[in-house]
Design a protein around this motif. Structure first.
Motif, PDB file in Angstrom:
ATOM      1  N   ASP A 151       0.834  -1.197   0.000  1.00  0.00           N
ATOM      2  CA  ASP A 151       0.000   0.000   0.000  1.00  0.00           C
ATOM      3  C   ASP A 151       0.872   1.251   0.000  1.00  0.00           C
ATOM      4  O   ASP A 151       1.995   1.261   0.520  1.00  0.00           O
ATOM      5  N   ILE A 152       0.341   2.313  -0.572  1.00  0.00           N
ATOM      6  CA  ILE A 152       1.073   3.573  -0.629  1.00  0.00           C
ATOM      7  C   ILE A 152       1.120   4.201   0.761  1.00  0.00           C
ATOM      8  O   ILE A 152       0.128   4.229   1.487  1.00  0.00           O
ATOM      9  N   GLU A 153       2.284   4.701   1.130  1.00  0.00           N
ATOM     10  CA  GLU A 153       2.424   5.458   2.366  1.00  0.00           C
ATOM     11  C   GLU A 153       2.376   6.939   2.020  1.00  0.00           C
ATOM     12  O   GLU A 153       3.319   7.492   1.457  1.00  0.00           O
ATOM     13  N   TYR A 154       1.277   7.584   2.341  1.00  0.00           N
ATOM     14  CA  TYR A 154       1.110   8.976   1.969  1.00  0.00           C
ATOM     15  C   TYR A 154       1.794   9.902   2.963  1.00  0.00           C
ATOM     16  O   TYR A 154       1.844   9.640   4.167  1.00  0.00           O
ATOM     17  N   ASN A 155       2.306  10.996   2.436  1.00  0.00           N
ATOM     18  CA  ASN A 155       2.957  12.004   3.244  1.00  0.00           C
ATOM     19  C   ASN A 155       1.917  12.715   4.091  1.00  0.00           C
ATOM     20  O   ASN A 155       0.905  13.186   3.579  1.00  0.00           O
ATOM     21  N   ASP A 156       2.151  12.796   5.399  1.00  0.00           N
ATOM     22  CA  ASP A 156       1.174  13.455   6.264  1.00  0.00           C
ATOM     23  C   ASP A 156       1.243  14.978   6.129  1.00  0.00           C
ATOM     24  O   ASP A 156       0.381  15.696   6.641  1.00  0.00           O
ATOM     25  N   LYS A 157       2.281  15.472   5.460  1.00  0.00           N
ATOM     26  CA  LYS A 157       2.393  16.900   5.168  1.00  0.00           C
ATOM     27  C   LYS A 157       2.625  17.068   3.655  1.00  0.00           C
ATOM     28  O   LYS A 157       3.746  17.257   3.201  1.00  0.00           O
ATOM     29  N   PRO A 158       1.562  16.960   2.884  1.00  0.00           N
ATOM     30  CA  PRO A 158       1.715  16.994   1.425  1.00  0.00           C
ATOM     31  C   PRO A 158       2.271  18.330   0.927  1.00  0.00           C
ATOM     32  O   PRO A 158       1.995  19.385   1.495  1.00  0.00           O
ATOM     33  N   ASP A 159       3.061  18.259  -0.127  1.00  0.00           N
ATOM     34  CA  ASP A 159       3.678  19.452  -0.713  1.00  0.00           C
ATOM     35  C   ASP A 159       2.733  20.082  -1.732  1.00  0.00           C
ATOM     36  O   ASP A 159       3.024  20.138  -2.931  1.00  0.00           O
ATOM     37  N   LEU A 160       1.612  20.572  -1.243  1.00  0.00           N
ATOM     38  CA  LEU A 160       0.568  21.051  -2.143  1.00  0.00           C
ATOM     39  C   LEU A 160       0.912  22.382  -2.806  1.00  0.00           C
ATOM     40  O   LEU A 160       0.186  22.835  -3.701  1.00  0.00           O
ATOM     41  N   HIS A 161       2.013  23.015  -2.383  1.00  0.00           N
ATOM     42  CA  HIS A 161       2.422  24.248  -3.051  1.00  0.00           C
ATOM     43  C   HIS A 161       3.058  23.961  -4.411  1.00  0.00           C
ATOM     44  O   HIS A 161       3.194  24.864  -5.243  1.00  0.00           O
ATOM     45  N   ILE A 162       3.438  22.705  -4.645  1.00  0.00           N
ATOM     46  CA  ILE A 162       3.984  22.319  -5.943  1.00  0.00           C
ATOM     47  C   ILE A 162       2.834  22.178  -6.935  1.00  0.00           C
ATOM     48  O   ILE A 162       1.837  21.522  -6.653  1.00  0.00           O
ATOM     49  N   ASP A 163       2.966  22.794  -8.107  1.00  0.00           N
ATOM     50  CA  ASP A 163       1.834  22.798  -9.034  1.00  0.00           C
ATOM     51  C   ASP A 163       2.326  22.757 -10.480  1.00  0.00           C
ATOM     52  O   ASP A 163       3.527  22.781 -10.755  1.00  0.00           O
ATOM     53  N   PHE A 164       1.362  22.714 -11.386  1.00  0.00           N
ATOM     54  CA  PHE A 164       1.646  22.593 -12.813  1.00  0.00           C
ATOM     55  C   PHE A 164       2.175  23.904 -13.391  1.00  0.00           C
ATOM     56  O   PHE A 164       2.261  24.923 -12.707  1.00  0.00           O
ATOM     57  N   LEU A 165       2.479  23.874 -14.679  1.00  0.00           N
ATOM     58  CA  LEU A 165       2.916  25.076 -15.381  1.00  0.00           C
ATOM     59  C   LEU A 165       1.870  26.180 -15.327  1.00  0.00           C
ATOM     60  O   LEU A 165       2.199  27.366 -15.337  1.00  0.00           O
ATOM     61  N   GLU A 166       0.604  25.794 -15.257  1.00  0.00           N
ATOM     62  CA  GLU A 166      -0.493  26.747 -15.118  1.00  0.00           C
ATOM     63  C   GLU A 166      -1.253  26.435 -13.838  1.00  0.00           C
ATOM     64  O   GLU A 166      -1.530  25.265 -13.555  1.00  0.00           O
ATOM     65  N   THR A 167      -1.603  27.453 -13.074  1.00  0.00           N
ATOM     66  CA  THR A 167      -2.219  27.233 -11.763  1.00  0.00           C
ATOM     67  C   THR A 167      -3.608  27.858 -11.647  1.00  0.00           C
ATOM     68  O   THR A 167      -4.229  27.776 -10.586  1.00  0.00           O
ATOM     69  N   ASP A 168      -4.114  28.452 -12.717  1.00  0.00           N
ATOM     70  CA  ASP A 168      -5.374  29.176 -12.622  1.00  0.00           C
ATOM     71  C   ASP A 168      -6.586  28.275 -12.723  1.00  0.00           C
ATOM     72  O   ASP A 168      -7.716  28.770 -12.849  1.00  0.00           O
ATOM     73  N   TYR A 169      -6.409  26.969 -12.648  1.00  0.00           N
ATOM     74  CA  TYR A 169      -7.535  26.045 -12.703  1.00  0.00           C
ATOM     75  C   TYR A 169      -8.167  25.841 -11.324  1.00  0.00           C
ATOM     76  O   TYR A 169      -9.243  25.262 -11.219  1.00  0.00           O
TER      77      TYR A 169
END
Length: 292
Positions: A273-291
């Protein structure tokens, strides 16, 4: 030979020539220049952790058209168009599964790190982007070409022996600084960049998450081949595509796991099973972020 018979023969010849003309495919456009770019990106994987990736992309361009793509992606896509190619592709996936079963390491280096194609046409002022949506789904969208509003600065620097001028723009959620050279008067560049009076050789966003740096330029007259299996791509909006990619990243990698677990020879590969990060790096995003 009677006049009526002659007319009939001529009509048959005209019909035959017309059929041949319809079957003949139009020639692919030829590039005038080939530019390779080293692409750097910070991106999320399905465990919500940030990773650094670097890979090569190629721009084929002339004065009116261009194609930006990853050569490994085009090779893999070409394999899936013939029975012999599909056999090679199945062997690639089988080897990945076997290696994972033996070592516990998921090595996907044989697969492309970027599955995006971008086609620009100044003839009809459109840009078309094709992508795999981070999973097995194939989508594309079109948008007007040249939406970026540039501010050209005074700073200059040399890239690959070409004198380049700085320019900046805000585009779809990111601020970009690029360097272009008027010495190559093709108004194009990596990714969606275009519209400056010269070829763009370097681009970076203000967060440092994404950049493109030219590492090779050469004259070229090779064909810009059409995208393989283009009929498999479903048209969506740009926002829909980006939202689907983000959802895939944050909801897990069920499609990838299914691909690996169900090996081509019919066997099953057990995966932890995947071990998910309890502090996800959600500031990382695609080339475009306006979605969002």
């Amino acid at each position: 030979m009677t006049t009526n018979r002659l007319i009939s023969i001529l009509l048959l010849i005209c019909v035959a020539l017309g059929a041949v003309a319809k079957k003949k495919k139009p020639d692919c456009p030829r590039a005038e220049i080939r530019v390779s770019y080293l692409c750097h990106e910070e991106h999320l994987k399905t465990d919500a952790k940030a990773y650094t990736a670097e890979y090569q992309m190629v721009l084929l361009a002339n004065s009116v058209e261009s194609k930006f793509y990853n050569q490994q992606c085009e090779y893999i896509d070409s394999l899936r168009t013939t029975s012999s190619g599909r056999a090679i592709y199945r062997e690639i996936i089988k080897n990945m599964a076997s290696k994972y079963a033996e070592t516990g390491v998921f090595d996907d280096n044989a697969l492309p790190q970027c599955r995006m194609y971008i086609l620009k046409s100044r003839n009809d002022s459109t840009l078309s982007l094709y992508d795999k949506n981070g999973s097995s789904h194939s989508h594309y969208y079109t948008e007007p070409l040249g939406e970026m509003q540039w501010q050209i600065g005074d700073s200059t620097k040399s890239i690959l022996g070409y004198e380049c001028i700085v320019a900046e723009t805000d585009f779809h959620g990111r601020h970009w600084k690029v360097w272009f050279t008027p010495e190559i008067p093709i108004q194009d560049g990596p990714w969606k960049f275009c519209g400056l009076p010269g070829l763009i050789l370097e681009a970076a966003d203000s967060t440092g998450q994404h950049s493109f740096v030219a590492d090779g330029i050469e004259e070229s007259n090779i064909f810009m081949k059409p995208i393989y299996n283009v009929k498999d791509y479903e048209m969506v909006s740009r926002i829909e595509m980006l939202a689907a990619q983000r959802k895939f990243l944050l909801k897990g990698d069920s499609m990838s796991r299914m691909l690996i677990q169900n090996a081509p020879d019919g066997s099953k590969i057990d995966m932890p099973d995947i071990e998910y990060n309890d502090k996800p790096d959600l500031h990382i995003d695609f080339l475009e972020t306006d979605y969002h």
